[in-house]
Design an enzyme around this catalytic site. Sequence first.
Site: not given
Length: 635
Positions: A290-294
Amino acid sequence: MFNKGIHTRIKIVLFILIVCLILIIGKVFYTQVIDYKKLNYLANQLWNRNLPIMADRGKIYDRNGVVLADNITTTSLVLIPNQIKNKEEVATKLAEILNVSYEEMYKHVSKQTSIERVHPEGRKLSYEIADKINSLKYDGVYLVKESTRSYPYKNLLSHTLGFVGIDNQGLSGLELMYDSYLTGKSGAIKYISDAKGNKLELTESYEAPQDGVNMTLTINYELQAVLERELDNAVSKYNPDQALGIAMNPKTGEILAIASRPDFNPSEYQNYTVEEINRNLPVWMTYEPGSTFKIITLSAALEEKLIDLDKDTFYDGGSVNVENARIKCWKHGGHGAQTYLQVVENSCNPGFVSIGQKLGKEKLFEYINAFGFGEKTGVDLNGEASGILFKLDKVGPVELATTSFGQGVSVTPIQQITAVSAAINGGTLIKPYIVKSLNEPETNTVIKSFESEIKRKVISEDTSEKVRYALESVVTNGTGRNAFIDGYRVGGKTGTAQKVKDGRYMVGNYIVSFIGFMPANDPEIVVYIAVDNAKGITQYGGTIAAPIARTILQESIDILNIEKPVGASEKKYNYLDRKYATVPDVTNMTLKEAIQNLKGFKVEYTGTGSKVIYQSPSKDTRIFEGETVKLMLGG
Protein backbone atom coordinates in the site's frame (compact mmCIF):
# COMPACT_ATOMS: atom_id res chain seq x y z
CA MET A 1 63.71 -93.07 -1.98
CA PHE A 2 62.14 -93.55 1.46
CA ASN A 3 64.60 -91.15 3.13
CA LYS A 4 64.01 -88.58 0.44
CA GLY A 5 60.21 -88.63 1.04
CA ILE A 6 60.67 -88.17 4.78
CA HIS A 7 62.99 -85.24 4.14
CA THR A 8 60.44 -83.59 1.85
CA ARG A 9 57.64 -83.96 4.40
CA ILE A 10 59.85 -82.49 7.11
CA LYS A 11 60.48 -79.46 4.88
CA ILE A 12 56.76 -79.02 4.27
CA VAL A 13 55.93 -79.24 7.98
CA LEU A 14 58.73 -76.83 8.80
CA PHE A 15 57.48 -74.40 6.16
CA ILE A 16 53.93 -74.56 7.54
CA LEU A 17 55.22 -73.93 11.08
CA ILE A 18 57.24 -70.96 9.90
CA VAL A 19 54.22 -69.51 8.06
CA CYS A 20 52.02 -70.00 11.15
CA LEU A 21 54.65 -68.33 13.31
CA ILE A 22 54.81 -65.39 10.93
CA LEU A 23 51.01 -65.10 10.97
CA ILE A 24 50.95 -65.24 14.76
CA ILE A 25 53.64 -62.55 15.02
CA GLY A 26 51.79 -60.45 12.44
CA LYS A 27 48.51 -60.79 14.34
CA VAL A 28 50.21 -59.86 17.62
CA PHE A 29 51.83 -56.84 15.92
CA TYR A 30 48.51 -55.74 14.39
CA THR A 31 46.71 -56.17 17.70
CA GLN A 32 49.35 -54.44 19.83
CA VAL A 33 50.25 -51.63 17.44
CA ILE A 34 47.70 -51.03 14.71
CA ASP A 35 44.43 -52.02 16.42
CA TYR A 36 45.51 -50.98 19.92
CA LYS A 37 43.32 -47.86 20.28
CA LYS A 38 40.15 -49.60 19.16
CA LEU A 39 40.65 -52.64 21.38
CA ASN A 40 41.71 -50.49 24.31
CA TYR A 41 38.52 -48.43 23.89
CA LEU A 42 36.37 -51.58 23.76
CA ALA A 43 38.10 -52.98 26.83
CA ASN A 44 37.60 -49.76 28.74
CA GLN A 45 33.92 -49.84 27.82
CA LEU A 46 33.61 -53.14 29.67
CA TRP A 47 34.58 -51.65 33.01
CA ASN A 48 34.29 -47.83 32.59
CA ARG A 49 30.95 -46.20 33.41
CA ASN A 50 29.92 -42.58 32.77
CA LEU A 51 26.97 -40.88 34.45
CA PRO A 52 26.18 -37.96 32.09
CA ILE A 53 26.00 -34.37 33.37
CA MET A 54 24.34 -32.06 30.86
CA ALA A 55 25.98 -28.71 30.13
CA ASP A 56 24.05 -25.45 30.38
CA ARG A 57 22.93 -23.98 27.11
CA GLY A 58 24.38 -20.56 26.29
CA LYS A 59 22.29 -17.66 27.61
CA ILE A 60 20.71 -15.09 25.31
CA TYR A 61 20.88 -11.43 26.36
CA ASP A 62 19.46 -8.17 25.08
CA ARG A 63 21.89 -5.37 24.19
CA ASN A 64 21.91 -4.11 27.80
CA GLY A 65 22.47 -7.44 29.54
CA VAL A 66 18.86 -8.43 30.24
CA VAL A 67 18.59 -12.25 30.12
CA LEU A 68 16.01 -13.32 27.54
CA ALA A 69 16.79 -17.06 27.54
CA ASP A 70 18.18 -18.69 30.68
CA ASN A 71 18.65 -22.15 32.21
CA ILE A 72 17.15 -23.85 35.25
CA THR A 73 19.04 -26.74 36.85
CA THR A 74 16.93 -29.87 37.26
CA THR A 75 17.69 -33.56 37.80
CA SER A 76 17.04 -36.68 35.75
CA LEU A 77 16.86 -40.37 36.60
CA VAL A 78 19.61 -42.69 35.32
CA LEU A 79 19.77 -46.44 36.06
CA ILE A 80 22.68 -48.92 36.06
CA PRO A 81 20.61 -52.15 35.68
CA ASN A 82 23.50 -54.50 36.68
CA GLN A 83 23.79 -52.76 40.05
CA ILE A 84 20.08 -53.07 40.90
CA LYS A 85 19.69 -56.09 43.20
CA ASN A 86 15.91 -56.29 43.73
CA LYS A 87 14.54 -55.23 40.38
CA GLU A 88 10.90 -55.89 41.28
CA GLU A 89 11.05 -53.68 44.38
CA VAL A 90 12.89 -50.87 42.59
CA ALA A 91 10.48 -50.98 39.65
CA THR A 92 7.47 -50.85 41.99
CA LYS A 93 8.77 -47.83 43.98
CA LEU A 94 9.92 -45.85 40.95
CA ALA A 95 6.68 -46.53 39.07
CA GLU A 96 4.73 -45.22 42.05
CA ILE A 97 6.79 -42.03 42.35
CA LEU A 98 6.87 -41.28 38.60
CA ASN A 99 3.23 -42.27 38.08
CA VAL A 100 3.96 -44.85 35.35
CA SER A 101 3.05 -48.51 35.05
CA TYR A 102 5.07 -51.21 36.79
CA GLU A 103 5.57 -53.01 33.47
CA GLU A 104 7.06 -49.92 31.85
CA MET A 105 9.43 -49.28 34.74
CA TYR A 106 10.47 -52.95 34.95
CA LYS A 107 11.61 -52.75 31.32
CA HIS A 108 13.97 -49.94 32.35
CA VAL A 109 15.44 -51.60 35.45
CA SER A 110 16.01 -54.93 33.72
CA LYS A 111 17.26 -53.71 30.36
CA GLN A 112 20.48 -55.31 29.13
CA THR A 113 22.55 -52.13 28.92
CA SER A 114 25.32 -50.51 30.91
CA ILE A 115 23.37 -47.25 31.51
CA GLU A 116 19.64 -46.66 31.06
CA ARG A 117 18.14 -43.17 30.96
CA VAL A 118 14.46 -43.18 31.96
CA HIS A 119 12.87 -41.16 29.17
CA PRO A 120 10.70 -39.12 29.20
CA GLU A 121 9.15 -39.77 32.63
CA GLY A 122 12.48 -39.50 34.45
CA ARG A 123 13.63 -36.31 32.73
CA LYS A 124 13.71 -32.82 34.27
CA LEU A 125 12.22 -33.91 37.59
CA SER A 126 10.76 -31.53 40.13
CA TYR A 127 12.54 -31.10 43.46
CA GLU A 128 9.84 -33.05 45.31
CA ILE A 129 10.01 -36.09 43.01
CA ALA A 130 13.83 -36.04 42.93
CA ASP A 131 13.90 -35.93 46.75
CA LYS A 132 11.60 -38.97 46.98
CA ILE A 133 13.81 -40.97 44.61
CA ASN A 134 16.98 -39.92 46.41
CA SER A 135 15.57 -41.01 49.78
CA LEU A 136 15.22 -44.62 48.50
CA LYS A 137 19.02 -45.10 48.53
CA TYR A 138 18.87 -47.94 45.99
CA ASP A 139 22.05 -49.20 44.36
CA GLY A 140 22.08 -48.53 40.63
CA VAL A 141 19.58 -45.63 40.89
CA TYR A 142 21.22 -42.25 40.21
CA LEU A 143 20.04 -38.66 39.92
CA VAL A 144 22.17 -36.55 37.58
CA LYS A 145 22.17 -32.81 36.85
CA GLU A 146 20.23 -31.69 33.82
CA SER A 147 19.55 -28.22 32.45
CA THR A 148 16.15 -26.96 31.35
CA ARG A 149 15.72 -23.94 29.07
CA SER A 150 13.90 -21.06 30.71
CA TYR A 151 12.32 -17.99 29.10
CA PRO A 152 11.86 -15.45 31.93
CA TYR A 153 9.50 -13.22 29.93
CA LYS A 154 7.42 -16.05 28.50
CA ASN A 155 5.96 -15.00 25.12
CA LEU A 156 8.25 -12.01 24.67
CA LEU A 157 10.30 -12.26 21.44
CA SER A 158 9.06 -15.85 21.07
CA HIS A 159 9.27 -16.23 17.27
CA THR A 160 12.74 -14.74 17.20
CA LEU A 161 14.18 -16.72 20.12
CA GLY A 162 12.47 -19.97 19.10
CA PHE A 163 12.46 -22.96 21.45
CA VAL A 164 14.35 -26.16 22.35
CA GLY A 165 13.36 -29.82 22.66
CA ILE A 166 13.58 -32.05 25.72
CA ASP A 167 17.27 -32.71 25.05
CA ASN A 168 17.95 -28.95 24.82
CA GLN A 169 18.45 -29.07 21.06
CA GLY A 170 17.35 -25.94 19.17
CA LEU A 171 14.20 -26.52 17.13
CA SER A 172 13.30 -23.05 15.82
CA GLY A 173 14.37 -19.40 15.72
CA LEU A 174 17.78 -18.33 16.97
CA GLU A 175 17.87 -21.43 19.16
CA LEU A 176 18.02 -23.46 15.94
CA MET A 177 20.14 -21.14 13.80
CA TYR A 178 22.89 -20.85 16.42
CA ASP A 179 22.44 -24.29 18.00
CA SER A 180 26.05 -25.31 17.39
CA TYR A 181 27.23 -22.31 19.44
CA LEU A 182 24.57 -22.41 22.16
CA THR A 183 24.90 -26.15 22.80
CA GLY A 184 27.56 -27.01 25.37
CA LYS A 185 29.60 -30.18 25.88
CA SER A 186 28.25 -32.59 28.48
CA GLY A 187 30.39 -33.75 31.39
CA ALA A 188 30.22 -36.98 33.42
CA ILE A 189 30.85 -38.72 36.70
CA LYS A 190 33.22 -41.53 35.73
CA TYR A 191 34.00 -44.73 37.63
CA ILE A 192 35.32 -48.27 37.03
CA SER A 193 33.07 -51.29 37.54
CA ASP A 194 33.64 -55.00 37.79
CA ALA A 195 32.25 -57.55 35.34
CA LYS A 196 28.85 -57.40 37.06
CA GLY A 197 28.66 -53.61 36.79
CA ASN A 198 29.37 -52.94 40.49
CA LYS A 199 31.32 -49.75 41.16
CA LEU A 200 34.85 -50.32 42.43
CA GLU A 201 35.88 -48.22 45.40
CA LEU A 202 38.11 -45.14 44.95
CA THR A 203 37.70 -45.07 41.17
CA GLU A 204 35.25 -42.16 40.80
CA SER A 205 36.29 -39.01 38.89
CA TYR A 206 34.44 -35.90 37.74
CA GLU A 207 34.57 -34.40 34.25
CA ALA A 208 32.98 -30.92 34.31
CA PRO A 209 30.51 -30.00 31.55
CA GLN A 210 31.41 -27.13 29.23
CA ASP A 211 28.59 -24.60 28.93
CA GLY A 212 27.47 -23.28 25.56
CA VAL A 213 28.45 -19.90 24.13
CA ASN A 214 26.33 -16.93 25.24
CA MET A 215 24.64 -14.65 22.72
CA THR A 216 23.94 -10.90 22.85
CA LEU A 217 21.21 -9.46 20.62
CA THR A 218 20.67 -5.98 19.22
CA ILE A 219 17.24 -6.08 20.89
CA ASN A 220 16.42 -3.46 23.52
CA TYR A 221 14.29 -5.25 26.12
CA GLU A 222 12.44 -2.10 27.24
CA LEU A 223 11.49 -1.21 23.67
CA GLN A 224 10.58 -4.84 22.96
CA ALA A 225 8.25 -4.84 25.96
CA VAL A 226 6.56 -1.66 24.72
CA LEU A 227 6.07 -3.13 21.23
CA GLU A 228 4.65 -6.38 22.63
CA ARG A 229 2.30 -4.46 24.93
CA GLU A 230 1.00 -2.28 22.09
CA LEU A 231 0.41 -5.30 19.83
CA ASP A 232 -1.52 -6.96 22.67
CA ASN A 233 -3.61 -3.80 23.03
CA ALA A 234 -4.28 -3.78 19.29
CA VAL A 235 -5.38 -7.42 19.37
CA SER A 236 -7.69 -6.70 22.31
CA LYS A 237 -9.13 -3.57 20.71
CA TYR A 238 -9.45 -4.56 17.04
CA ASN A 239 -9.43 -8.39 17.03
CA PRO A 240 -7.28 -8.51 13.86
CA ASP A 241 -6.35 -11.66 11.98
CA GLN A 242 -2.67 -10.83 12.58
CA ALA A 243 -0.49 -7.93 13.71
CA LEU A 244 3.23 -7.21 13.62
CA GLY A 245 5.83 -4.59 14.40
CA ILE A 246 9.53 -3.88 13.93
CA ALA A 247 11.74 -1.16 15.39
CA MET A 248 15.19 -0.63 13.90
CA ASN A 249 18.13 1.76 13.96
CA PRO A 250 18.06 3.07 10.37
CA LYS A 251 21.75 4.00 10.44
CA THR A 252 23.10 0.60 11.49
CA GLY A 253 20.44 -1.98 10.63
CA GLU A 254 20.27 -3.13 14.27
CA ILE A 255 16.83 -4.55 15.07
CA LEU A 256 15.73 -3.00 18.37
CA ALA A 257 12.38 -4.78 18.69
CA ILE A 258 10.43 -7.29 16.61
CA ALA A 259 7.18 -9.13 17.31
CA SER A 260 4.00 -10.52 15.80
CA ARG A 261 0.60 -11.79 16.82
CA PRO A 262 -0.40 -14.54 17.31
CA ASP A 263 2.62 -15.52 19.43
CA PHE A 264 3.45 -18.43 21.77
CA ASN A 265 5.23 -19.39 24.99
CA PRO A 266 8.47 -21.22 24.07
CA SER A 267 8.39 -23.18 27.34
CA GLU A 268 5.02 -24.65 26.35
CA TYR A 269 5.48 -24.99 22.59
CA GLN A 270 3.64 -28.34 22.57
CA ASN A 271 0.39 -26.45 23.22
CA TYR A 272 0.52 -24.46 19.95
CA THR A 273 -0.02 -25.20 16.28
CA VAL A 274 2.87 -25.41 13.82
CA GLU A 275 1.59 -22.23 12.14
CA GLU A 276 1.59 -20.26 15.40
CA ILE A 277 5.13 -21.35 16.18
CA ASN A 278 6.77 -21.00 12.76
CA ARG A 279 5.18 -17.86 11.33
CA ASN A 280 7.55 -15.06 12.27
CA LEU A 281 5.45 -12.52 10.38
CA PRO A 282 7.96 -9.63 10.12
CA VAL A 283 10.30 -11.77 7.98
CA TRP A 284 7.91 -14.40 6.64
CA MET A 285 4.70 -12.59 5.66
CA THR A 286 4.30 -11.13 2.16
CA TYR A 287 1.55 -8.72 1.10
CA GLU A 288 0.88 -5.60 -0.91
CA PRO A 289 2.38 -2.74 1.09
CA GLY A 290 0.00 0.00 0.00
CA SER A 291 0.96 3.64 0.44
CA THR A 292 4.07 3.09 2.58
CA PHE A 293 5.62 1.94 -0.71
CA LYS A 294 5.12 5.48 -2.07
CA ILE A 295 8.29 6.44 -0.20
CA ILE A 296 10.26 4.44 -2.78
CA THR A 297 8.51 6.10 -5.74
CA LEU A 298 9.06 9.51 -4.16
CA SER A 299 12.75 8.80 -3.53
CA ALA A 300 13.30 7.71 -7.13
CA ALA A 301 11.58 10.80 -8.58
CA LEU A 302 13.51 13.17 -6.31
CA GLU A 303 16.83 11.46 -7.10
CA GLU A 304 16.10 11.77 -10.83
CA LYS A 305 15.08 15.42 -10.26
CA LEU A 306 11.74 14.85 -11.99
CA ILE A 307 9.66 16.78 -9.43
CA ASP A 308 10.11 19.75 -7.14
CA LEU A 309 8.11 19.21 -3.96
CA ASP A 310 7.24 22.86 -3.40
CA LYS A 311 7.07 24.28 -6.93
CA ASP A 312 5.61 21.57 -9.18
CA THR A 313 1.85 20.96 -9.00
CA PHE A 314 -0.69 18.29 -9.80
CA TYR A 315 -4.47 18.57 -10.11
CA ASP A 316 -6.43 15.72 -8.53
CA GLY A 317 -9.97 15.44 -9.80
CA GLY A 318 -10.69 12.29 -7.80
CA SER A 319 -9.48 9.70 -10.29
CA VAL A 320 -7.20 9.07 -13.24
CA ASN A 321 -7.72 6.81 -16.27
CA VAL A 322 -4.86 4.55 -17.34
CA GLU A 323 -5.74 2.57 -20.47
CA ASN A 324 -9.04 0.88 -19.52
CA ALA A 325 -8.51 1.19 -15.76
CA ARG A 326 -9.87 3.95 -13.57
CA ILE A 327 -7.72 4.62 -10.53
CA LYS A 328 -9.49 6.53 -7.76
CA CYS A 329 -8.24 8.78 -5.01
CA TRP A 330 -9.32 7.84 -1.48
CA LYS A 331 -10.96 11.26 -1.17
CA HIS A 332 -14.22 11.51 -3.07
CA GLY A 333 -13.94 14.34 -5.58
CA GLY A 334 -10.17 14.49 -5.15
CA HIS A 335 -7.88 17.07 -3.59
CA GLY A 336 -7.88 19.59 -6.42
CA ALA A 337 -4.73 21.57 -7.15
CA GLN A 338 -1.76 20.44 -5.04
CA THR A 339 1.98 20.81 -4.85
CA TYR A 340 3.78 17.48 -4.92
CA LEU A 341 4.52 17.95 -1.23
CA GLN A 342 0.74 17.99 -0.70
CA VAL A 343 0.43 14.91 -2.93
CA VAL A 344 2.69 13.15 -0.43
CA GLU A 345 0.89 14.63 2.61
CA ASN A 346 -2.50 13.57 1.25
CA SER A 347 -1.28 10.16 0.01
CA CYS A 348 -2.96 10.93 -3.30
CA ASN A 349 -2.94 7.89 -5.60
CA PRO A 350 -3.52 9.81 -8.88
CA GLY A 351 -0.63 12.09 -7.93
CA PHE A 352 1.68 9.12 -7.46
CA VAL A 353 0.49 7.62 -10.75
CA SER A 354 1.77 10.79 -12.39
CA ILE A 355 5.12 10.41 -10.60
CA GLY A 356 5.37 6.80 -11.79
CA GLN A 357 4.63 7.88 -15.34
CA LYS A 358 7.36 10.51 -15.17
CA LEU A 359 9.82 7.83 -14.06
CA GLY A 360 8.80 5.16 -16.54
CA LYS A 361 8.84 1.45 -15.80
CA GLU A 362 12.57 0.85 -16.39
CA LYS A 363 13.68 3.61 -14.04
CA LEU A 364 11.04 2.90 -11.35
CA PHE A 365 11.89 -0.80 -11.22
CA GLU A 366 15.59 -0.01 -11.24
CA TYR A 367 15.09 1.86 -7.96
CA ILE A 368 12.72 -0.76 -6.56
CA ASN A 369 15.42 -3.39 -7.09
CA ALA A 370 18.13 -1.10 -5.74
CA PHE A 371 16.14 -0.61 -2.53
CA GLY A 372 16.22 -4.40 -2.04
CA PHE A 373 12.73 -5.50 -3.03
CA GLY A 374 12.38 -8.85 -4.78
CA GLU A 375 15.31 -10.32 -2.82
CA LYS A 376 15.94 -11.38 0.77
CA THR A 377 17.50 -8.79 3.03
CA GLY A 378 19.79 -11.43 4.51
CA VAL A 379 18.65 -10.77 8.07
CA ASP A 380 19.94 -13.42 10.48
CA LEU A 381 16.50 -14.90 11.13
CA ASN A 382 15.18 -18.07 9.52
CA GLY A 383 12.13 -18.27 7.29
CA GLU A 384 12.69 -15.02 5.40
CA ALA A 385 10.66 -14.58 2.19
CA SER A 386 11.76 -12.57 -0.84
CA GLY A 387 8.47 -11.03 -1.97
CA ILE A 388 7.13 -10.84 -5.53
CA LEU A 389 7.60 -8.15 -8.19
CA PHE A 390 6.26 -7.84 -11.72
CA LYS A 391 8.68 -9.03 -14.38
CA LEU A 392 9.65 -5.96 -16.34
CA ASP A 393 8.42 -7.36 -19.68
CA LYS A 394 5.00 -7.89 -18.05
CA VAL A 395 4.72 -4.29 -16.85
CA GLY A 396 2.30 -2.23 -18.89
CA PRO A 397 0.86 1.23 -18.20
CA VAL A 398 -1.61 -0.10 -15.60
CA GLU A 399 1.02 -2.15 -13.76
CA LEU A 400 3.34 0.88 -13.75
CA ALA A 401 0.54 3.03 -12.32
CA THR A 402 -0.44 0.60 -9.53
CA THR A 403 3.17 -0.19 -8.59
CA SER A 404 3.85 3.51 -8.08
CA PHE A 405 1.45 3.56 -5.11
CA GLY A 406 2.18 0.08 -3.73
CA GLN A 407 -0.43 -2.14 -5.35
CA GLY A 408 0.36 -5.26 -7.36
CA VAL A 409 3.74 -5.86 -5.69
CA SER A 410 4.34 -8.13 -2.71
CA VAL A 411 6.89 -7.31 0.00
CA THR A 412 7.89 -8.41 3.49
CA PRO A 413 7.88 -6.09 6.52
CA ILE A 414 11.64 -6.50 6.97
CA GLN A 415 12.16 -5.45 3.33
CA GLN A 416 9.90 -2.45 3.83
CA ILE A 417 11.62 -1.11 6.95
CA THR A 418 15.08 -1.78 5.47
CA ALA A 419 14.23 0.10 2.27
CA VAL A 420 12.70 3.06 4.11
CA SER A 421 15.75 3.15 6.38
CA ALA A 422 17.87 3.65 3.27
CA ALA A 423 15.57 6.43 2.09
CA ILE A 424 15.95 8.39 5.35
CA ASN A 425 19.47 7.55 6.58
CA GLY A 426 21.30 9.38 3.81
CA GLY A 427 20.63 6.89 1.04
CA THR A 428 22.56 3.76 2.12
CA LEU A 429 20.96 0.31 2.03
CA ILE A 430 22.13 -1.62 5.10
CA LYS A 431 21.64 -5.30 5.89
CA PRO A 432 19.46 -5.70 9.01
CA TYR A 433 20.72 -7.93 11.80
CA ILE A 434 19.75 -9.08 15.29
CA VAL A 435 22.76 -10.97 16.73
CA LYS A 436 25.26 -8.47 18.13
CA SER A 437 27.90 -10.84 19.50
CA LEU A 438 28.78 -14.33 20.73
CA ASN A 439 30.29 -14.39 24.21
CA GLU A 440 32.49 -16.71 26.25
CA PRO A 441 30.26 -18.39 28.89
CA GLU A 442 32.42 -17.85 31.99
CA THR A 443 33.33 -14.17 31.64
CA ASN A 444 30.85 -13.19 28.91
CA THR A 445 33.67 -11.55 26.97
CA VAL A 446 33.08 -11.17 23.23
CA ILE A 447 34.57 -13.93 21.09
CA LYS A 448 32.81 -12.96 17.86
CA SER A 449 31.03 -9.70 17.06
CA PHE A 450 28.74 -8.70 14.22
CA GLU A 451 28.73 -5.25 12.66
CA SER A 452 26.68 -3.24 10.18
CA GLU A 453 27.02 -4.37 6.59
CA ILE A 454 26.54 -1.79 3.85
CA LYS A 455 25.01 -3.25 0.69
CA ARG A 456 24.99 -0.24 -1.63
CA LYS A 457 24.30 3.45 -2.04
CA VAL A 458 20.79 3.98 -3.40
CA ILE A 459 20.12 7.72 -3.33
CA SER A 460 22.11 10.82 -2.44
CA GLU A 461 22.20 12.54 0.95
CA ASP A 462 20.44 15.55 -0.62
CA THR A 463 17.58 13.36 -1.88
CA SER A 464 17.33 11.61 1.49
CA GLU A 465 17.02 15.00 3.21
CA LYS A 466 14.13 15.91 0.89
CA VAL A 467 12.41 12.58 1.62
CA ARG A 468 12.69 13.23 5.37
CA TYR A 469 11.29 16.72 4.85
CA ALA A 470 8.29 15.36 2.94
CA LEU A 471 7.58 12.58 5.43
CA GLU A 472 7.80 14.97 8.39
CA SER A 473 5.21 17.09 6.62
CA VAL A 474 2.97 13.99 6.31
CA VAL A 475 2.93 13.71 10.11
CA THR A 476 2.61 17.44 10.73
CA ASN A 477 -0.01 18.25 8.10
CA GLY A 478 -1.20 15.08 6.39
CA THR A 479 -2.51 11.55 6.82
CA GLY A 480 0.07 10.66 9.48
CA ARG A 481 -1.01 13.36 11.95
CA ASN A 482 -1.99 10.73 14.55
CA ALA A 483 1.72 9.97 14.96
CA PHE A 484 2.58 13.59 15.84
CA ILE A 485 4.52 14.06 19.10
CA ASP A 486 4.51 17.62 20.37
CA GLY A 487 7.97 19.11 20.66
CA TYR A 488 9.65 16.37 18.61
CA ARG A 489 10.26 15.89 14.92
CA VAL A 490 8.50 12.80 13.59
CA GLY A 491 8.30 11.64 9.99
CA GLY A 492 6.21 8.84 8.56
CA LYS A 493 3.82 7.42 6.03
CA THR A 494 0.51 5.60 6.32
CA GLY A 495 -0.55 2.59 4.28
CA THR A 496 -3.91 0.93 3.59
CA ALA A 497 -3.66 -2.12 1.35
CA GLN A 498 -6.59 -4.21 0.15
CA LYS A 499 -5.92 -7.92 0.63
CA VAL A 500 -5.91 -10.38 -2.25
CA LYS A 501 -7.47 -13.86 -2.18
CA ASP A 502 -7.61 -16.24 -5.16
CA GLY A 503 -6.50 -13.44 -7.46
CA ARG A 504 -9.26 -11.03 -6.37
CA TYR A 505 -9.25 -8.08 -4.01
CA MET A 506 -11.30 -8.76 -0.89
CA VAL A 507 -14.10 -6.40 0.11
CA GLY A 508 -13.65 -4.59 3.43
CA ASN A 509 -10.48 -6.52 4.31
CA TYR A 510 -7.28 -4.49 4.55
CA ILE A 511 -3.78 -4.56 5.98
CA VAL A 512 -3.28 -1.12 7.50
CA SER A 513 0.21 0.08 8.30
CA PHE A 514 2.37 2.98 9.32
CA ILE A 515 6.11 3.51 9.15
CA GLY A 516 7.49 6.33 11.28
CA PHE A 517 10.85 7.64 12.44
CA MET A 518 12.40 10.22 14.72
CA PRO A 519 14.04 12.67 14.95
CA ALA A 520 13.03 13.52 11.40
CA ASN A 521 16.20 15.52 10.78
CA ASP A 522 18.55 12.78 12.05
CA PRO A 523 16.67 9.49 12.58
CA GLU A 524 17.70 7.22 15.45
CA ILE A 525 14.74 4.85 15.26
CA VAL A 526 12.29 3.72 12.60
CA VAL A 527 9.12 1.80 13.52
CA TYR A 528 6.88 -0.24 11.22
CA ILE A 529 3.43 -1.40 12.36
CA ALA A 530 0.96 -3.48 10.34
CA VAL A 531 -2.49 -4.69 11.45
CA ASP A 532 -4.31 -7.28 9.36
CA ASN A 533 -8.11 -6.97 9.07
CA ALA A 534 -8.98 -4.90 12.13
CA LYS A 535 -12.62 -5.33 13.19
CA GLY A 536 -15.15 -2.76 14.34
CA ILE A 537 -13.41 0.31 12.90
CA THR A 538 -12.89 2.01 9.56
CA GLN A 539 -9.66 0.52 8.30
CA TYR A 540 -7.06 3.21 7.66
CA GLY A 541 -3.37 3.18 8.48
CA GLY A 542 -3.67 6.67 9.92
CA THR A 543 -6.40 5.74 12.40
CA ILE A 544 -5.17 2.29 13.51
CA ALA A 545 -1.44 1.83 12.93
CA ALA A 546 -0.22 5.43 13.33
CA PRO A 547 -1.34 5.80 16.99
CA ILE A 548 0.40 2.51 17.85
CA ALA A 549 3.62 3.70 16.24
CA ARG A 550 3.29 7.05 18.02
CA THR A 551 3.16 5.37 21.43
CA ILE A 552 6.26 3.31 20.65
CA LEU A 553 8.14 6.34 19.32
CA GLN A 554 7.12 8.42 22.33
CA GLU A 555 8.35 5.81 24.80
CA SER A 556 11.58 5.44 22.82
CA ILE A 557 12.42 9.05 23.72
CA ASP A 558 13.33 8.03 27.27
CA ILE A 559 14.48 4.49 26.40
CA LEU A 560 16.95 5.68 23.75
CA ASN A 561 17.66 9.08 25.35
CA ILE A 562 16.51 11.02 22.30
CA GLU A 563 17.11 14.72 22.87
CA LYS A 564 14.40 17.28 22.26
CA PRO A 565 15.24 19.04 18.98
CA VAL A 566 15.33 22.75 18.27
CA GLY A 567 12.83 23.96 15.70
CA ALA A 568 10.31 21.14 15.85
CA SER A 569 7.48 21.47 13.32
CA GLU A 570 4.18 22.90 14.46
CA LYS A 571 1.13 20.83 13.68
CA LYS A 572 -1.65 22.25 11.53
CA TYR A 573 -4.82 21.46 13.42
CA ASN A 574 -8.20 20.51 12.05
CA TYR A 575 -11.48 20.61 13.95
CA LEU A 576 -11.12 17.00 15.17
CA ASP A 577 -7.65 17.46 16.68
CA ARG A 578 -6.89 18.07 20.33
CA LYS A 579 -4.61 21.08 20.49
CA TYR A 580 -1.45 21.44 22.53
CA ALA A 581 -0.82 24.58 24.56
CA THR A 582 2.08 25.82 26.69
CA VAL A 583 1.49 26.14 30.43
CA PRO A 584 2.41 29.67 31.63
CA ASP A 585 4.24 30.49 34.85
CA VAL A 586 1.63 31.52 37.46
CA THR A 587 3.72 31.21 40.61
CA ASN A 588 3.57 34.26 42.90
CA MET A 589 0.27 35.29 41.30
CA THR A 590 -3.00 35.58 43.16
CA LEU A 591 -5.52 32.84 42.53
CA LYS A 592 -7.64 35.19 40.40
CA GLU A 593 -4.64 36.21 38.27
CA ALA A 594 -3.58 32.60 37.87
CA ILE A 595 -7.02 31.47 36.68
CA GLN A 596 -7.09 34.31 34.13
CA ASN A 597 -3.70 33.25 32.77
CA LEU A 598 -4.72 29.60 32.63
CA LYS A 599 -7.68 30.09 30.29
CA GLY A 600 -8.15 26.94 28.22
CA PHE A 601 -7.06 24.70 31.10
CA LYS A 602 -8.95 23.27 34.05
CA VAL A 603 -7.67 24.60 37.37
CA GLU A 604 -7.59 22.77 40.71
CA TYR A 605 -6.06 24.29 43.84
CA THR A 606 -5.36 23.47 47.47
CA GLY A 607 -4.19 25.57 50.42
CA THR A 608 -5.46 28.79 51.99
CA GLY A 609 -2.78 31.35 51.19
CA SER A 610 -3.10 34.41 49.00
CA LYS A 611 -0.58 33.45 46.29
CA VAL A 612 0.41 30.46 44.17
CA ILE A 613 3.56 28.87 45.61
CA TYR A 614 3.63 25.76 43.40
CA GLN A 615 2.12 24.60 40.10
CA SER A 616 1.94 21.26 38.26
CA PRO A 617 2.73 20.94 35.37
CA SER A 618 5.55 23.45 35.61
CA LYS A 619 5.90 26.45 33.34
CA ASP A 620 6.57 25.93 29.60
CA THR A 621 5.23 22.34 29.70
CA ARG A 622 3.18 21.40 26.62
CA ILE A 623 -0.12 19.67 27.38
CA PHE A 624 -3.49 19.37 25.66
CA GLU A 625 -5.94 22.22 26.02
CA GLY A 626 -8.58 21.38 28.62
CA GLU A 627 -6.22 19.31 30.79
CA THR A 628 -5.82 20.10 34.49
CA VAL A 629 -3.24 22.40 36.07
CA LYS A 630 -2.92 21.96 39.84
CA LEU A 631 -2.00 24.90 42.10
CA MET A 632 -0.90 25.13 45.71
CA LEU A 633 -1.66 28.34 47.61
CA GLY A 634 0.38 29.74 50.46
CA GLY A 635 2.11 32.84 51.76
